[in-house]
Scaffold this motif. Structure first.
Motif, PDB file in Angstrom:
ATOM      1  N   SER A   1      36.396 -38.960 -48.851  1.00 58.41           N
ATOM      2  CA  SER A   1      36.213 -39.591 -47.524  1.00 58.41           C
ATOM      3  C   SER A   1      36.982 -40.904 -47.436  1.00 58.41           C
ATOM      4  CB  SER A   1      34.724 -39.812 -47.223  1.00 58.41           C
ATOM      5  OG  SER A   1      34.128 -40.449 -48.321  1.00 58.41           O
ATOM      6  N   LYS A   2      37.082 -41.658 -48.551  1.00 61.00           N
ATOM      7  CA  LYS A   2      37.855 -42.914 -48.509  1.00 61.00           C
ATOM      8  C   LYS A   2      39.351 -42.587 -48.380  1.00 61.00           C
ATOM      9  CE  LYS A   2      38.618 -47.203 -51.094  1.00 61.00           C
ATOM     10  NZ  LYS A   2      38.230 -47.948 -52.331  1.00 61.00           N
TER      11      LYS A   2
ATOM     12  N   ASP B   1      39.901 -41.838 -44.871  1.00 60.34           N
ATOM     13  CA  ASP B   1      39.869 -43.067 -44.053  1.00 60.34           C
ATOM     14  C   ASP B   1      41.206 -43.820 -44.114  1.00 60.34           C
ATOM     15  OD1 ASP B   1      37.246 -42.576 -43.470  1.00 60.34           O
ATOM     16  OD2 ASP B   1      36.421 -44.086 -44.859  1.00 60.34           O
ATOM     17  N   VAL B   2      41.838 -43.833 -45.291  1.00 60.43           N
ATOM     18  CA  VAL B   2      43.075 -44.628 -45.427  1.00 60.43           C
ATOM     19  C   VAL B   2      44.311 -43.792 -45.103  1.00 60.43           C
ATOM     20  CG1 VAL B   2      42.058 -46.167 -47.144  1.00 60.43           C
ATOM     21  CG2 VAL B   2      43.384 -44.187 -47.902  1.00 60.43           C
TER      22      VAL B   2
ATOM     23  N   ASP C   1      47.058 -53.145 -44.256  1.00 55.53           N
ATOM     24  CA  ASP C   1      46.435 -53.180 -42.907  1.00 55.53           C
ATOM     25  C   ASP C   1      45.585 -51.967 -42.555  1.00 55.53           C
ATOM     26  OD1 ASP C   1      49.037 -51.719 -41.494  1.00 55.53           O
ATOM     27  OD2 ASP C   1      49.653 -53.414 -42.702  1.00 55.53           O
ATOM     28  N   ASN C   2      44.403 -51.889 -43.242  1.00 51.84           N
ATOM     29  CA  ASN C   2      43.407 -50.882 -42.876  1.00 51.84           C
ATOM     30  C   ASN C   2      42.098 -51.638 -42.618  1.00 51.84           C
ATOM     31  OD1 ASN C   2      40.979 -49.154 -43.704  1.00 51.84           O
ATOM     32  ND2 ASN C   2      42.603 -47.638 -43.362  1.00 51.84           N
ATOM     33  N   PRO C   3      41.424 -51.381 -41.512  1.00 47.97           N
ATOM     34  CA  PRO C   3      40.244 -52.166 -41.157  1.00 47.97           C
ATOM     35  C   PRO C   3      39.075 -52.001 -42.125  1.00 47.97           C
ATOM     36  CG  PRO C   3      40.535 -50.327 -39.633  1.00 47.97           C
ATOM     37  CD  PRO C   3      41.752 -50.370 -40.500  1.00 47.97           C
ATOM     38  N   HIS C   4      38.997 -50.835 -42.827  1.00 44.01           N
ATOM     39  CA  HIS C   4      37.787 -50.600 -43.634  1.00 44.01           C
ATOM     40  C   HIS C   4      37.993 -50.795 -45.134  1.00 44.01           C
ATOM     41  CE1 HIS C   4      36.252 -49.073 -39.922  1.00 44.01           C
ATOM     42  NE2 HIS C   4      37.204 -48.157 -39.851  1.00 44.01           N
ATOM     43  N   HIS C   5      39.215 -50.603 -45.616  1.00 43.96           N
ATOM     44  CA  HIS C   5      39.429 -50.647 -47.078  1.00 43.96           C
ATOM     45  C   HIS C   5      40.649 -51.487 -47.416  1.00 43.96           C
ATOM     46  CE1 HIS C   5      36.629 -47.275 -47.254  1.00 43.96           C
ATOM     47  NE2 HIS C   5      37.371 -46.664 -46.341  1.00 43.96           N
ATOM     48  N   ASP C   6      40.554 -52.287 -48.489  1.00 39.99           N
ATOM     49  CA  ASP C   6      41.753 -53.055 -48.872  1.00 39.99           C
ATOM     50  C   ASP C   6      42.297 -52.643 -50.230  1.00 39.99           C
ATOM     51  OD1 ASP C   6      39.808 -56.059 -49.706  1.00 39.99           O
ATOM     52  OD2 ASP C   6      39.903 -54.036 -50.578  1.00 39.99           O
TER      53      ASP C   6
ATOM     54  N   ASP D   1      39.213 -43.591 -56.845  1.00 35.51           N
ATOM     55  CA  ASP D   1      39.175 -42.779 -55.618  1.00 35.51           C
ATOM     56  C   ASP D   1      40.071 -41.548 -55.720  1.00 35.51           C
ATOM     57  OD1 ASP D   1      37.507 -44.653 -54.189  1.00 35.51           O
ATOM     58  OD2 ASP D   1      39.266 -45.978 -54.109  1.00 35.51           O
TER      59      ASP D   1
END
Ligand SMILES: Cc1c(C(=O)c2nccn2C)oc2cccc(OCCCNCc3cccnc3)c12
Length: 400
Positions: free
Chosen positions: A174-175, A178-179, A285-290, A338
Motif C-alpha cells: 500500500s505504501k 501511495d508513492v 514531493d509526496n504528501p504522505h511519505h518522505d 517496503d
C-alpha cells in the motif's frame, strides 16, 4: 581472456592529475572527518542517481558510506573530490575501493578496484567532467599498480561484461502504491494485492539466526565453496568477508548490513547464509511519505547448491533458496523495509518468480575495465530481456 593493456608500470603513470577548469581543484576527501563525510552525503543526497521519473533519490547514510568505502585495504586517496576553489564547495565525487575478483572460467585472481558513487553537481552536468573524474581515479589506482576495475552503471558504455535486470518484491504494497511505485492491475483490488504480498510474522527455516563473529570461519568456508557456481566472483579474504557480512568486527550492530546464518541443530554446522543491505530512497514531493525503506539482496550461499547436477538436486536447491529468501523477506519486513530488491545476478532467477519478485524497468550493466573476457549471462534472455527462470547467472559479484 586477460588484460587488454598490460604494458604499463606505475612509473609510466603521470604524478599530476589532469587539469581542471581554473575555478575547481582536486581534493582527497577524508571520510573519517565528519564534516567532509557530510559534504559527500549532501552532494549525493541532492545530486546522485535518481529513478527515471525523478520520484526517488538514493539516501546513502553516513554509516553506509563508512561501510561501503572503508573495506580492508581502503585508501583515502581513492576518495576523490572536486571542490570550488573560492568556496570549498564539493561539486563532484568518485570513489574506488580495493577488491579481489576471480574469473572461475580461468581461475585467474584479478587484483582490482570497484568504482562507485560517481556524482556530479546538477549544475555541472554536460561539461565533460565525468570522463575527467574517471581518468583521475584510474590514474590514482594505476599508481598503486592496479590495472583492472569493476563498475556498474545504468547508462550503456562500450561492451558490458554482463547486464542484469532490476527485480522488486513488494513488502508494504500500500505504501508503494501511495508513492506511485506499484500500480493496481486492472483485474485486481487493493485487498487482493495486500493478500498476494502478505508475509507471516515468523521465519520458517529451522536454525535461522543473525550471524555473529563466532560464525565467521564456517560461513566464510561455505561462501568460498559456493562461489565456484558463478563465473565472475569476489575472491575475498576472510577479513574482507567479515567486513561485508558483519559491518564492523567490533561487535557494534550495523544498521546497514544484515546477515543471517542457518545452523544445523544436530551437527552445529552452518549450512546456509544470506545477507542484504539497507539503503532507503528519499521520496521526492509526496504528501504522505518522505522515505522508502529498501533492502537489496547481497551475498548468500547454501550447501544444497554444492551439487546441482541432477534434476532432483537442482529442485532441492531451488526449494531451499525459496525458503531462505522468503525468510529474508520476513526479516526485512521487521526492518521496516517496503520493497526488497534484487538483480537477476547470482542464482536469483531460480527464486525470483516463486518469491513474487517482479521484473522492473531498470537494467544494470557490469563493466570490467582493461580486461577482455567472454560476455557473462546476467540471468536474462539477451533478446527478450525476460528472466531466465530455469538457470542462474554467471555474476557472483554484488555492487552497491
Ligand atoms: C536502484 C534499484 C532500484 C530502484 O531504482 C527502485 N527500487 C524501488 C524503487 N525504485 C525506483 O530497483 C532495483 C532492483 C535491483 C537492484 C537495484 O540497484 C542495484 C544497485 C544499483 N547501484 C546504484 C546505481 C544505480 C544506477 C547506476 N549506478 C549505480 C535497484
Amino acid at each position: 581472456e586477460g588484460p587488454i593493456d598490460s604494458s604499463k608500470t606505475p612509473d609510466d603513470i603521470p604524478d599530476k592529475p589532469l587539469p581542471l577548469l581554473p575555478e575547481f581543484e582536486w581534493v582527497t576527501v577524508d571520510i573519517n572527518n565528519s564534516e567532509e563525510l557530510e559534504d559527500v552525503y549532501q552532494l549525493l543526497y541532492n545530486h546522485y542517481v535518481e529513478d527515471s521519473d525523478a520520484t526517488f533519490r538514493f539516501k546513502y547514510s553516513h554509516e553506509f558510506f563508512k561501510w561501503s568505502l572503508k573495506p580492508p585495504g581502503w585508501l583515502k586517496e581513492w576518495h576523490v573530490g572536486v571542490r570550488v576553489k573560492a568556496t570549498g564547495k564539493l561539486v563532484a565525487f568518485i570513489a574506488a575501493v580495493p577488491t579481489h575478483l576471480k574469473l572461475n572460467s580461468s581461475g585467474k585472481n584479478i587484483p582490482s578496484v570497484e568504482i562507485n558513487f560517481l556524482c556530479i553537481h546538477k549544475k555541472l552536468r554536460g561539461k565533460r567532467l565525468a570522463p575527467v573524474l574517471i581518468k583521475e581515479i584510474n590514474r590514482r589506482v594505476n599508481k598503486r599498480d592496479i590495472w583492472q576495475a569493476l563498475y556498474t552503471g545504468g547508462v550503456v558504455l562500450p561492451s558490458p561484461v554482463s547486464t542484469c535486470r532490476y527485480t522488486h518484491r513488494p513488502i508494504n504494497w500500500s505504501k508503494l502504491y501511495d508513492v506511485g511505485f506499484s500500480h493496481l492491475p486492472a483485474n485486481q483490488t487493493k485487498a487482493s494485492m495486500l493478500a498476494y504480498y502478505s508475509l507471516p510474522p515468523n521465519t520458517k527455516t529451522e536454525g535461522l539466526r543473525p550471524m555473529t563473529l563466532k560464525d565467521l570461519d564456517a560461513t566464510f568456508d561455505l561462501f568460498v565453496k559456493f562461489q565456484s557456481r558463478y563465473t565472475l566472483v569476489p575472491d575475498y579474504s576472510k577479513d574482507e568477508f567479515a567486513h561485508w557480512t558483519l559491518g564492523s568486527v567490533d561487535g557494534a550492530k550495523s544498521n546497514v548490513i544484515r546477515t543471517f546464518v542457518v545452523e544445523d541443530a544436530a551437527t552445529g554446522k552452518i549450512t546456509d547464509f544470506f545477507s542484504y543491505y539497507l539503503l532507503p530512497f528519499t521520496v521526492l514531493d509526496n504528501p504522505h511519505h518522505d522515505e522508502l525503506g529498501i533492502a537489496y539482496l547481497f551475498y548468500y550461499a547454501s550447501e544444497s547448491g554444492f551439487d546441482t547436477g541432477s534434476k532432483e538436486k537442482l529442485d532441492q536447491y531451488k526449494l531451499r533458496l525459496k525458503s531462505l529468501i522468503n525468510d529474508a523477506l520476513i526479516t526485512a519486513k521487521a526492518d521496516d523495509v517496503d520493497v526488497f530488491n534484487c538483480l537477476t545476478s547470482q542464482d536469483n532467477p531460480l527464486f525470483i518468480e516463486e518469491c513474487k519478485f517482479g521484473a522492473g524497468d531498470g537494467y544494470l550493466n557490469y563493466y570490467l575495465f582493461n580486461y577482455k573476457t567472454l560476455p557473462i549471462p546476467g540471468g536474462i534472455d539477451s533478446k527478450t530481456k525476460e528472466v531466465t527462470h530455469s538457470q542462474g547467472s554467471g555474476i557472483g559479484v554484488v555492487l552497491f
